[in-house]
Design a protein around this motif. Sequence first.
Motif, PDB file in Angstrom:
ATOM      1  N   PHE A  41       0.840  -1.131  -0.108  1.00 21.99           N
ATOM      2  CA  PHE A  41       0.193  -0.061  -0.039  1.00 21.99           C
ATOM      3  C   PHE A  41       0.667   1.278  -0.072  1.00 21.99           C
ATOM      4  CE2 PHE A  41      -2.437  -3.430   1.778  1.00 21.99           C
ATOM      5  CZ  PHE A  41      -3.604  -3.508   0.851  1.00 21.99           C
ATOM      6  N   HIS A  42       0.331   2.234   0.641  1.00 20.87           N
ATOM      7  CA  HIS A  42       1.308   3.618   0.919  1.00 20.87           C
ATOM      8  C   HIS A  42       2.717   3.603   1.175  1.00 20.87           C
ATOM      9  CE1 HIS A  42      -0.223   3.643   4.974  1.00 20.87           C
ATOM     10  NE2 HIS A  42       0.797   4.106   5.190  1.00 20.87           N
ATOM     11  N   HIS A  43       2.948   2.543   1.949  1.00 21.41           N
ATOM     12  CA  HIS A  43       4.284   2.239   2.553  1.00 21.41           C
ATOM     13  C   HIS A  43       5.487   2.251   1.172  1.00 21.41           C
ATOM     14  CE1 HIS A  43       2.533   1.571   6.333  1.00 21.41           C
ATOM     15  NE2 HIS A  43       1.921   0.709   5.869  1.00 21.41           N
ATOM     16  N   LEU A  44       5.214   1.441   0.282  1.00 23.10           N
ATOM     17  CA  LEU A  44       6.053   1.197  -0.776  1.00 23.10           C
ATOM     18  C   LEU A  44       5.921   2.166  -1.904  1.00 23.10           C
ATOM     19  CD1 LEU A  44       8.437  -0.329  -1.640  1.00 23.10           C
ATOM     20  CD2 LEU A  44       6.799  -2.248  -2.825  1.00 23.10           C
ATOM     21  N   GLN A  45       6.641   3.117  -2.235  1.00 25.93           N
ATOM     22  CA  GLN A  45       6.634   4.221  -3.298  1.00 25.93           C
ATOM     23  C   GLN A  45       7.489   4.261  -4.241  1.00 25.93           C
ATOM     24  OE1 GLN A  45       6.112   7.965  -1.027  1.00 25.93           O
ATOM     25  NE2 GLN A  45       4.489   7.180   0.233  1.00 25.93           N
ATOM     26  N   THR A  46       8.676   3.602  -3.959  1.00 23.88           N
ATOM     27  CA  THR A  46       9.585   3.709  -5.227  1.00 23.88           C
ATOM     28  C   THR A  46      10.047   2.069  -5.433  1.00 23.88           C
ATOM     29  OG1 THR A  46      11.318   4.282  -3.757  1.00 23.88           O
ATOM     30  CG2 THR A  46      10.075   5.978  -5.172  1.00 23.88           C
ATOM     31  N   LEU A  47      10.650   1.841  -6.534  1.00 22.92           N
ATOM     32  CA  LEU A  47      11.279   0.641  -6.764  1.00 22.92           C
ATOM     33  C   LEU A  47      12.902   0.939  -7.095  1.00 22.92           C
ATOM     34  CD1 LEU A  47       8.733  -1.137  -9.253  1.00 22.92           C
ATOM     35  CD2 LEU A  47       9.110  -1.589  -6.696  1.00 22.92           C
ATOM     36  N   GLY A  69       2.243   2.400  -3.566  1.00 22.98           N
ATOM     37  CA  GLY A  69       2.301   3.804  -3.898  1.00 22.98           C
ATOM     38  C   GLY A  69       3.155   4.236  -5.046  1.00 22.98           C
ATOM     39  N   ILE A  70       3.268   3.528  -5.691  1.00 24.31           N
ATOM     40  CA  ILE A  70       4.431   3.821  -6.918  1.00 24.31           C
ATOM     41  C   ILE A  70       3.955   4.520  -7.739  1.00 24.31           C
ATOM     42  CG2 ILE A  70       5.807   2.325  -8.593  1.00 24.31           C
ATOM     43  CD1 ILE A  70       5.611   0.197  -6.633  1.00 24.31           C
ATOM     44  N   THR A  71       4.629   5.832  -8.309  1.00 22.12           N
ATOM     45  CA  THR A  71       4.482   6.603  -9.219  1.00 22.12           C
ATOM     46  C   THR A  71       5.107   6.356 -10.576  1.00 22.12           C
ATOM     47  OG1 THR A  71       5.672   8.267  -8.394  1.00 22.12           O
ATOM     48  CG2 THR A  71       3.550   8.346  -7.670  1.00 22.12           C
ATOM     49  N   THR A  72       6.251   5.959 -10.704  1.00 26.44           N
ATOM     50  CA  THR A  72       7.037   5.679 -11.621  1.00 26.44           C
ATOM     51  C   THR A  72       7.748   4.305 -11.637  1.00 26.44           C
ATOM     52  OG1 THR A  72       7.399   8.005 -11.652  1.00 26.44           O
ATOM     53  CG2 THR A  72       9.046   6.959 -13.123  1.00 26.44           C
ATOM     54  N   LEU A  73       7.735   3.899 -12.928  1.00 29.68           N
ATOM     55  CA  LEU A  73       8.195   2.666 -12.918  1.00 29.68           C
ATOM     56  C   LEU A  73       9.898   2.701 -13.389  1.00 29.68           C
ATOM     57  CD1 LEU A  73       5.922   0.031 -15.053  1.00 29.68           C
ATOM     58  CD2 LEU A  73       6.428   0.266 -12.449  1.00 29.68           C
ATOM     59  N   PRO A  74      10.807   2.147 -12.722  1.00 30.29           N
ATOM     60  CA  PRO A  74      11.964   2.181 -13.169  1.00 30.29           C
ATOM     61  C   PRO A  74      12.287   1.792 -14.487  1.00 30.29           C
ATOM     62  CG  PRO A  74      12.028   0.882 -11.411  1.00 30.29           C
ATOM     63  CD  PRO A  74      10.913   1.078 -11.729  1.00 30.29           C
ATOM     64  N   GLU A  75      12.952   2.776 -15.469  1.00 24.63           N
ATOM     65  CA  GLU A  75      13.194   2.716 -17.084  1.00 24.63           C
ATOM     66  C   GLU A  75      13.827   1.189 -17.290  1.00 24.63           C
ATOM     67  OE1 GLU A  75      15.520   5.872 -17.808  1.00 24.63           O
ATOM     68  OE2 GLU A  75      14.005   7.640 -17.060  1.00 24.63           O
ATOM     69  N   SER A  76      14.689   0.698 -16.011  1.00 20.05           N
ATOM     70  CA  SER A  76      15.424  -0.490 -16.450  1.00 20.05           C
ATOM     71  C   SER A  76      14.511  -1.544 -16.832  1.00 20.05           C
ATOM     72  CB  SER A  76      16.327  -0.711 -15.094  1.00 20.05           C
ATOM     73  OG  SER A  76      15.506  -0.920 -13.861  1.00 20.05           O
ATOM     74  N   ILE A  77      13.217  -1.581 -16.226  1.00 18.72           N
ATOM     75  CA  ILE A  77      12.214  -2.660 -16.755  1.00 18.72           C
ATOM     76  C   ILE A  77      12.273  -3.067 -18.092  1.00 18.72           C
ATOM     77  CG2 ILE A  77       9.875  -3.318 -16.518  1.00 18.72           C
ATOM     78  CD1 ILE A  77       9.545  -2.259 -13.619  1.00 18.72           C
ATOM     79  N   GLY A  78      12.447  -2.238 -18.720  1.00 20.99           N
ATOM     80  CA  GLY A  78      12.618  -2.397 -20.203  1.00 20.99           C
ATOM     81  C   GLY A  78      13.621  -3.283 -20.624  1.00 20.99           C
ATOM     82  N   CYS A  79      14.309  -3.663 -19.959  1.00 16.14           N
ATOM     83  CA  CYS A  79      15.466  -4.622 -19.946  1.00 16.14           C
ATOM     84  C   CYS A  79      15.055  -6.225 -20.010  1.00 16.14           C
ATOM     85  CB  CYS A  79      16.810  -4.581 -19.266  1.00 16.14           C
ATOM     86  SG  CYS A  79      17.878  -2.794 -19.626  1.00 16.14           S
ATOM     87  N   LEU A  80      13.881  -6.264 -19.038  1.00 18.41           N
ATOM     88  CA  LEU A  80      13.676  -7.668 -18.705  1.00 18.41           C
ATOM     89  C   LEU A  80      12.874  -8.286 -19.743  1.00 18.41           C
ATOM     90  CD1 LEU A  80      12.162  -6.791 -15.100  1.00 18.41           C
ATOM     91  CD2 LEU A  80      14.213  -7.630 -15.701  1.00 18.41           C
ATOM     92  N   LYS A  81      13.656  -8.869 -20.769  1.00 21.27           N
ATOM     93  CA  LYS A  81      13.230  -9.705 -21.938  1.00 21.27           C
ATOM     94  C   LYS A  81      12.582 -10.944 -21.649  1.00 21.27           C
ATOM     95  CE  LYS A  81      17.116 -12.800 -22.588  1.00 21.27           C
ATOM     96  NZ  LYS A  81      17.950 -13.203 -23.791  1.00 21.27           N
TER      97      LYS A  81
END
Length: 362
Positions: free
Chosen positions: A214-220, A239-251
């Motif tokens: 829930f609101h406790h986890l806001q970033t990865l 509570g995540i607002t932005t996904l790390p760009e590096s997730i694009g590497c997860l083929k």
Amino acid sequence: MNMLFEQQLRQPPEDAGVTRRTMTVTMPGAERKRRVVEEERLEIVDLSGISLNSLPNPNLNLTTICKLDLSNNNLQSIPESLIARLLNVVVLDVHSNQLKCLPHSIGCLGKLKTLNVSGNLIASLPKTLVDCRSLEELNVNFNKLMKLPDALGFELTNLKKLSVNSNKLIYLPHSISHLTNLRVLDARLNCLTSLPDDLENLIKLEVLNVSQNFHHLQTLPYSIGLLLSLVELDISYNGITTLPESIGCLKRLHKLCVDGNPLSSPPSLVFEQGLHAVKEYLSEKMNAGHQNSHKKKSWVGKLVRYGTFNGGYGYFRTTEPREDREAFMWSQYRSIDGLTSPRYTGMFSARRFFTTRGYFTR
């Protein structure tokens, strides 16, 4: 409580190759069977679901037990002396009891591979748990844990599945990044405020579930995109607002759950087009960001900036039907010198991240 043991010898099938002996344990209100394999002299003892309030002290040789099931009872404690005598136990199941703690003597179980203590009232795990170095599966779901042993990742290096959901964990110990054999990490329904920064060392991790913090986890962490064996990622209801760009590497990523987050990047229009569009959006954004590496805060950007990698890098497109291609390629690779101890080599080896060969063998 008295136990009555009735022993019966049965003729095994001709192709069995061993002599099997079945023993019936008769207790008030229930009967349980205990199978003994004579060849190895090891027993499977099932005392589950018989409303035990305490454990008897039978005159048995506990060193012959390889699996002990005490689940679904009313046990509030387990004697230290009993656990200390289970020297050959491989599976210990005490889930769904009223246990408030585990005996410190659990560290004596050097052959233990599976430990299930879920559905109890345990507030902390004994430090001696890290001495169970053969442990492959640890299930502590539905307890009252606020933290895990700090040395858990340094010592339990054979761990393949770690389930800690439905507790009160605020953080995961940084040593968890040393669990290089870990394949499943389930930490949902906790109070996690962050994840360890160096997740990239979990080179075999296939399933990561940190949903419903829930609101406790806001970033990865940026390193979540360096889990090259990852197949399923569930970060829903945080509570995540932005996904790390590096997730694009997860083929290898085939399942991404983000429901219940106030996400602004990627935009909802991208999510509507599916996982492929999300990964492409993030990868293109990362490439654009790397071209202006002075704006990058990740260590990958710093490696490029300081010349550890030569040449540019871009989205790798090919018509070859090869599944082992990386989504990104780095040209003119040059290795990093130093820090060559076994503990840190995997952590800093860029070859592991960007080689065209997969590191996980199913």
